[in-house]
Scaffold this motif. Structure first.
Motif, mmCIF file in Angstrom:
data_model
loop_
_atom_site.group_PDB
_atom_site.id
_atom_site.type_symbol
_atom_site.label_atom_id
_atom_site.label_comp_id
_atom_site.label_asym_id
_atom_site.label_seq_id
_atom_site.Cartn_x
_atom_site.Cartn_y
_atom_site.Cartn_z
ATOM 1 N N THR A 66 0.851 -1.186 0.000
ATOM 2 C CA THR A 66 0.000 0.000 0.000
ATOM 3 C C THR A 66 0.889 1.239 0.000
ATOM 4 O O THR A 66 2.120 1.133 0.029
ATOM 5 N N VAL A 67 0.264 2.386 -0.027
ATOM 6 C CA VAL A 67 1.029 3.625 0.013
ATOM 7 C C VAL A 67 1.474 3.936 1.438
ATOM 8 O O VAL A 67 0.878 3.476 2.414
ATOM 9 N N GLU A 68 2.510 4.726 1.539
ATOM 10 C CA GLU A 68 3.071 5.105 2.841
ATOM 11 C C GLU A 68 2.124 5.999 3.619
ATOM 12 O O GLU A 68 2.036 5.915 4.839
ATOM 13 N N GLY A 69 1.417 6.888 2.926
ATOM 14 C CA GLY A 69 0.593 7.873 3.609
ATOM 15 C C GLY A 69 1.437 9.072 4.027
ATOM 16 O O GLY A 69 2.668 9.045 3.956
ATOM 17 N N PRO A 70 0.802 10.126 4.483
ATOM 18 C CA PRO A 70 1.527 11.375 4.759
ATOM 19 C C PRO A 70 2.212 11.449 6.112
ATOM 20 O O PRO A 70 2.962 12.388 6.365
ATOM 21 N N TYR A 71 1.984 10.479 7.012
ATOM 22 C CA TYR A 71 2.387 10.663 8.410
ATOM 23 C C TYR A 71 3.505 9.736 8.882
ATOM 24 O O TYR A 71 3.618 9.429 10.062
ATOM 25 N N TYR A 72 4.353 9.291 7.964
ATOM 26 C CA TYR A 72 5.481 8.444 8.347
ATOM 27 C C TYR A 72 6.635 9.300 8.864
ATOM 28 O O TYR A 72 6.973 10.330 8.267
ATOM 29 N N ILE A 73 7.232 8.859 9.972
ATOM 30 C CA ILE A 73 8.435 9.501 10.507
ATOM 31 C C ILE A 73 9.493 8.422 10.617
ATOM 32 O O ILE A 73 9.335 7.457 11.375
ATOM 33 N N ASP A 74 10.553 8.536 9.859
ATOM 34 C CA ASP A 74 11.499 7.453 9.629
ATOM 35 C C ASP A 74 12.346 7.114 10.850
ATOM 36 O O ASP A 74 13.115 7.936 11.325
ATOM 37 N N GLU A 103 5.849 16.895 6.532
ATOM 38 C CA GLU A 103 6.840 17.020 7.592
ATOM 39 C C GLU A 103 6.135 17.135 8.948
ATOM 40 O O GLU A 103 5.079 17.763 9.050
ATOM 41 N N PRO A 104 6.693 16.518 9.990
ATOM 42 C CA PRO A 104 6.079 16.613 11.321
ATOM 43 C C PRO A 104 5.916 18.052 11.775
ATOM 44 O O PRO A 104 6.720 18.925 11.432
#
Length: 325
Positions: free
Chosen positions: A68-76, A165-166
């Motif tokens: 699926t897609v990552e989505g906008p809220y990933y923080i690596d 970005e967070p």
């Protein structure tokens, strides 16, 4: 690093650098007090035999788990830990995963697994000013949502598009840990809530071919970006207890969701165990995640690109999905 090194309970880390620690067992206090193994069908490295039953058939080891897609809220790789709960209230959830090579059925050891999800009222850490599902302001409060599935298609699109970005330093319900020699990794968290436009879900990434050193997890690539889903019975059971009952956001059901591909365990549907009389005692969720370790699946919206070693049937099973939070 030696196996006697103690794991850190929580540690701030820079992007794509996570301090190496030894993976070990995780106690399950508050969830019956017993150890929880993440093994599922096919865990001995063999496909389930014909006629073994629906559950076994859903988790035959050679099936690729849907991308699926990552989505906008990933923080690596922001937090290296197995307990991601912090101060979030909610039904305890113990999430046990087994990561395997979908072609050879062998467990993938020393992979870095990231999970992240919203809290009981639909808010993602790092993006609190966006409120419930990116709507802005604090999460809504009010009367509990109806236990009847909503009628018609949900209005408004789920958060999607590119990475954002967070906006703050909160990092609850996020964590990274390494798989053991059996390909297993376990996280302690809470049952997620929901926000407008999406069903209840947890995001996941699997990183392989990097090196765990005292300096961190270096190199490698992302071979899987997916989401885990919860059946309607469990969601309805959680919706009538606090703090979920305070979430007044319109809820999208599993069958209405635009990301879940309706393929059961292959599509990320978790196998859940809990006391049907009282879900607040805690939930055990488990899944075998079949990946192609030679592929690069960063969840940026492009179709899956399996490696040359993946079979044609595996390639066909991992259909791309639309953007979503």
């Amino acid at each position: 690093m030696t196996g006697s090194q103690k794991p850190h309970s929580e540690q701030d880390l820079s992007r794509r650098k996570v301090v190496a620690v030894a993976a070990g067992g995780i106690a399950t206090a508050g969830l019956g007090g017993t150890a929880f193994a993440a093994g599922t069908a096919g865990e001995r490295g063999r496909p389930a035999p014909a006629g073994a039953g629906a559950d076994a058939d859903e988790e035959v080891c050679y099936r690729l788990t849907s991308e699926t897609v990552e989505g906008p809220y990933y923080i690596d790789a922001d937090k290296l830990r197995r307990d991601v709960t912090e101060d979030r209230e909610g039904v305890p959830l113990l999430l046990g995963l087994k990561v395997i090579d979908s072609e050879t059925c062998r467990p993938i050891r020393n992979a870095a697994v990231d999970i992240w999800h919203c809290d009981a009222v639909g808010v993602y850490s790092g993006y609190e000013d966006q409120g419930n599902g990116g709507g802005g302001g604090p999460a809504p409060t009010g009367e509990p949502p109806t236990t009847e599935p909503p009628t018609g298609a949900p209005t408004g699109a789920p958060p999607g598009g590119g990475h954002q970005e967070p906006t703050d330093d909160s990092r609850y319900l996020r964590g990274t840990w390494r798989t053991d020699r059996h390909g297993q990794v376990t996280f302690r968290t809470v049952f997620p809530g929901w926000y407008r436009g999406r069903c209840v879900h947890i995001h996941v990434k699997v990183h392989v071919d990097g090196e765990w050193t005292d300096a961190g997890y270096e190199g490698g690539h992302t071979c899987h970006t997916g989401q885990f889903f919860f059946d309607e019975e469990s969601v309805l059971a959680s919706a009538v207890v606090e703090p979920y009952a305070s979430n007044a956001a319109e809820r999208t059901t599993l069958t209405e969701d635009t990301i879940y591909d309706q393929s059961g365990a292959r599509g990320g549907l978790l196998k859940l165990r809990y006391d049907k009389r009282d879900i607040t005692k805690g939930v055990h969720g488990s899944l075998t995640v079949g990946v192609d370790p030679g592929a690069t699946e960063d969840g940026q919206g492009s179709p899956p690109q399996p490696s040359a070693s993946a079979s044609a049937s595996d390639s066909a099973s991992a259909s791309p999905s639309a953007s979503g939070g």
